[in-house]
Design an enzyme around this catalytic site. Structure first.
Site, PDB file in Angstrom:
ATOM      1  N   VAL A 142       7.866   3.712   1.062  1.00 44.56           N
ATOM      2  CA  VAL A 142       8.334   3.317   2.395  1.00 44.56           C
ATOM      3  C   VAL A 142       8.764   1.861   2.400  1.00 44.56           C
ATOM      4  O   VAL A 142       9.770   1.491   3.023  1.00 44.56           O
ATOM      5  CB  VAL A 142       7.232   3.571   3.443  1.00 44.56           C
ATOM      6  CG1 VAL A 142       7.616   2.967   4.789  1.00 44.56           C
ATOM      7  CG2 VAL A 142       6.981   5.065   3.591  1.00 44.56           C
TER       8      VAL A 142
ATOM      9  N   TRP B  44       0.818  -1.211   0.000  1.00 42.02           N
ATOM     10  CA  TRP B  44       0.000   0.000   0.000  1.00 42.02           C
ATOM     11  C   TRP B  44       0.854   1.265   0.000  1.00 42.02           C
ATOM     12  O   TRP B  44       0.404   2.321  -0.443  1.00 42.02           O
ATOM     13  CB  TRP B  44      -0.953   0.002   1.195  1.00 42.02           C
ATOM     14  CG  TRP B  44      -0.504   0.764   2.394  1.00 42.02           C
ATOM     15  CD1 TRP B  44       0.364   0.353   3.346  1.00 42.02           C
ATOM     16  CD2 TRP B  44      -0.900   2.090   2.753  1.00 42.02           C
ATOM     17  NE1 TRP B  44       0.539   1.322   4.279  1.00 42.02           N
ATOM     18  CE2 TRP B  44      -0.230   2.410   3.944  1.00 42.02           C
ATOM     19  CE3 TRP B  44      -1.745   3.039   2.192  1.00 42.02           C
ATOM     20  CZ2 TRP B  44      -0.383   3.635   4.581  1.00 42.02           C
ATOM     21  CZ3 TRP B  44      -1.894   4.254   2.824  1.00 42.02           C
ATOM     22  CH2 TRP B  44      -1.222   4.541   3.999  1.00 42.02           C
ATOM     23  N   ASN B  45       2.097   1.208   0.463  1.00 44.76           N
ATOM     24  CA  ASN B  45       2.990   2.369   0.484  1.00 44.76           C
ATOM     25  C   ASN B  45       4.352   1.916  -0.041  1.00 44.76           C
ATOM     26  O   ASN B  45       5.254   1.597   0.727  1.00 44.76           O
ATOM     27  CB  ASN B  45       3.107   2.921   1.901  1.00 44.76           C
ATOM     28  CG  ASN B  45       3.813   4.261   1.958  1.00 44.76           C
ATOM     29  OD1 ASN B  45       4.539   4.631   1.031  1.00 44.76           O
ATOM     30  ND2 ASN B  45       3.631   4.991   3.035  1.00 44.76           N
ATOM     31  N   ILE B  46       4.495   1.892  -1.354  1.00 49.80           N
ATOM     32  CA  ILE B  46       5.688   1.328  -1.977  1.00 49.80           C
ATOM     33  C   ILE B  46       6.952   2.131  -1.672  1.00 49.80           C
ATOM     34  O   ILE B  46       8.008   1.537  -1.427  1.00 49.80           O
ATOM     35  CB  ILE B  46       5.483   1.187  -3.496  1.00 49.80           C
ATOM     36  CG1 ILE B  46       4.370   0.171  -3.760  1.00 49.80           C
ATOM     37  CG2 ILE B  46       6.763   0.739  -4.189  1.00 49.80           C
ATOM     38  CD1 ILE B  46       4.641  -1.209  -3.235  1.00 49.80           C
TER      39      ILE B  46
ATOM     40  N   HIS C  62       5.050   6.260  13.602  1.00 52.19           N
ATOM     41  CA  HIS C  62       3.616   6.537  13.739  1.00 52.19           C
ATOM     42  C   HIS C  62       3.336   7.268  15.053  1.00 52.19           C
ATOM     43  O   HIS C  62       2.574   8.239  15.083  1.00 52.19           O
ATOM     44  CB  HIS C  62       2.825   5.226  13.685  1.00 52.19           C
ATOM     45  CG  HIS C  62       2.536   4.749  12.302  1.00 52.19           C
ATOM     46  ND1 HIS C  62       3.485   4.134  11.511  1.00 52.19           N
ATOM     47  CD2 HIS C  62       1.401   4.793  11.555  1.00 52.19           C
ATOM     48  CE1 HIS C  62       2.946   3.813  10.334  1.00 52.19           C
ATOM     49  NE2 HIS C  62       1.685   4.209  10.338  1.00 52.19           N
TER      50      HIS C  62
END
Length: 502
Positions: free
Chosen positions: A393, A389-391, A427
């Site tokens: 990173v 979903w977050n290539i 996060h």
């Protein structure tokens, strides 16, 4: 008329039971196997009877044939597009009813000037964030200057590494300390801290790749034009033209010719976290594609802000009383009520940022690698979701954290846990510091992905694991949001009200 009937079971195909040669337990096992086999045949295999098929074949009198019902697993039918459309219509109608109820109950709460005052200017207390944005160039130029000195052998590798570590620590600690001390607007603070986090990750990649180049040159191997980034050292140091595509005819740069401000700042604004000497480039800027993405950016950003004001704010405000009174049925009701708008906002934000915004930046810079996401919605595991979903990173974590640990002798599980730990830290960093409170809800939520991934991979698969993933996304995010908002409300508003009344 000819009659066809189902074949009778051949006695030779039945298990031969010999009481004299087998024990009672063996007889029981054979009998159970036989009964199970016959039950399976009875349940799954249809038995067909046809009377007089040959006589009336071709005369138009036969209108029946051996056919399973469509919902049977043996039918081979898989086209449920109409039912999917029905689900979409029902979803639109149900959410439309909720939206209408929200407008009737609260009125029209959308106020664009609220966001203008919030993001543009609120007073001198927001000046430190603007100063931090400008001051980021100090840390960038410090890193660039150290790399120039290292390429010229002016300073030793150990000295340069120590100075780089110090510079990176200041990048993480200085903005966090300033936000905690002055406490500017939390939204603006989160944006600035996100920018510094991106700079931190990019500089690690920049420093690491240049160190690989120096080590490669010191080994007296011929420098080859570096290919697209892979896990091998030679592919990280050389690049070749890609086959096909609309690519520009460019000259490929070799170390240390890449150490110039143009190359450095191109990487700083490029939509990637992994540095390369030669990025894949497109030949031109596609104006029509760029205009479409810009329109999406403007429209979706307004939709996001409007939905937050109209849908999220009232629901969150109404959730504070049940949380404070520990009314668990009401808390569950508010959580489920918040889950849908929160998830819709998350999906819109995903498209707005990873497709619209990153493609605008990539198109303006003629950056060729546009794989910012994969089909994470089809992921059947937690690890599959986080790796698709977050290539940007994912590539950074794999290239600069996971693979180095594996090559150093750590097992894959330990390396994966460390990746989740680092992700959990950032996060929490991006939530707790702007809010000036440390509740580790985001940290524990990210770290909890590890046992959840193990459990789902062990007990679930296929569609069920994909549904478990969606449930965790729909429920987990609003739960963490409610926890943080509640704690922030108690600290900043409830405590202030108590102090004022006393």
């Amino acid at each position: 008329m000819t009659e066809y009937s189902p074949k009778k079971a051949d006695s030779s195909s039945l298990p031969k039971l010999s009481i004299q040669s087998k024990s009672s337990s063996s007889l029981d096992n054979d009998l159970l196997y036989f009964l199970k086999k016959k039950w399976t045949q009875f349940w799954n295999e249809p038995e067909f009877f046809t009377f007089g098929a040959e006589r009336f074949q071709g005369q138009g009198l036969i209108c029946h044939q051996h056919t399973d019902s469509l919902f049977s697993s043996t039918s081979g039918f898989s086209n449920y597009r109409g039912l999917i459309n029905l689900c979409i219509v029902l979803l639109a109608l149900s959410n439309g009813r909720v939206a209408l109820e929200n407008v009737i109950k609260y009125g029209l709460l959308v106020n664009p000037m609220y966001w203008v005052r919030l993001f543009v200017f609120q007073g001198p207390k927001d000046w430190p964030c603007a100063v931090l944005v400008a001051a980021s160039n100090v840390f960038l130029l410090t890193c660039f200057g150290l790399e120039k000195l290292l390429s010229q052998r002016t300073i030793a590798e150990s000295v340069g590494r120590s100075l780089h570590i110090l510079n990176l620590l200041v990048i993480l600690c200085l903005p966090a300390g300033l936000v905690l001390y002055i406490h500017p607007n939390p939204v603006f603070s989160s944006v600035v801290l996100s920018m510094y986090t991106i700079i931190f990750l990019k500089l690690i990649s920049y420093v690491t790749v240049n160190r690989w180049c120096r080590e490669h040159s010191q080994s007296k191997k011929s420098l080859r034009k570096r290919q697209k980034s892979t896990s091998s050292l030679s592919s990280m140091l050389n690049d070749e033209p890609h086959e096909g595509g609309d690519l520009a005819d460019t000259k490929y740069i070799e170390y240390p010719n890449n150490l110039n401000l143009k190359d450095f700042y191109y990487f700083m604004v490029a939509p990637t976290l992994c540095y390369e000497l030669n990025f894949p480039r497109s030949a031109r800027i596609r104006k029509r594609f760029l205009i479409k993405r810009l329109i999406e950016m403007v429209i979706l950003s307004q939709v996001l802000l409007a939905l937050v004001q109209q849908w999220m704010f009232p629901t969150i405000n109404n959730s504070m009383k049940p949380f404070h009174e520990s009314n668990y049925p009401s808390i569950l009701e508010r959580l489920l009520k918040l889950a849908i708008p929160n998830h819709i906002l998350w999906l819109i934000f995903f498209y707005w940022f990873f497709h619209s915004c990153l493609n605008v930046v990539a198109e303006l810079l003629m950056f060729g690698d546009r794989e910012f996401y994969k089909d994470w919605w089809n992921a059947e595991s937690i690890t599959g979701f986080w790796s698709s979903w977050n290539i940007p990173v994912h590539k950074w974590a794999r290239r600069h954290l996971y693979l180095p640990m594996v090559k150093s002798g750590y097992d894959k599980m330990t390396s994966s846990v460390v990746v989740f730990l680092v992700s959990a830290f950032f996060h929490e960093y991006l939530v707790s510091v702007p809010l000036r409170m440390f509740r580790v809800w985001a940290f524990m939520g990210m770290l909890g992905q590890v046992p959840f991934a193990i459990l789902t991979s062990k007990y679930l698969n296929g569609h069920f694991s994909n549904m478990a993933l969606w449930v965790s996304l729909i429920i987990g995010q609003p739960l963490a949001a409610l926890m943080y908002v509640h704690d922030y409300y108690v600290i900043n508003h409830l405590h202030a009200d108590v102090m004022s009344t006393s």
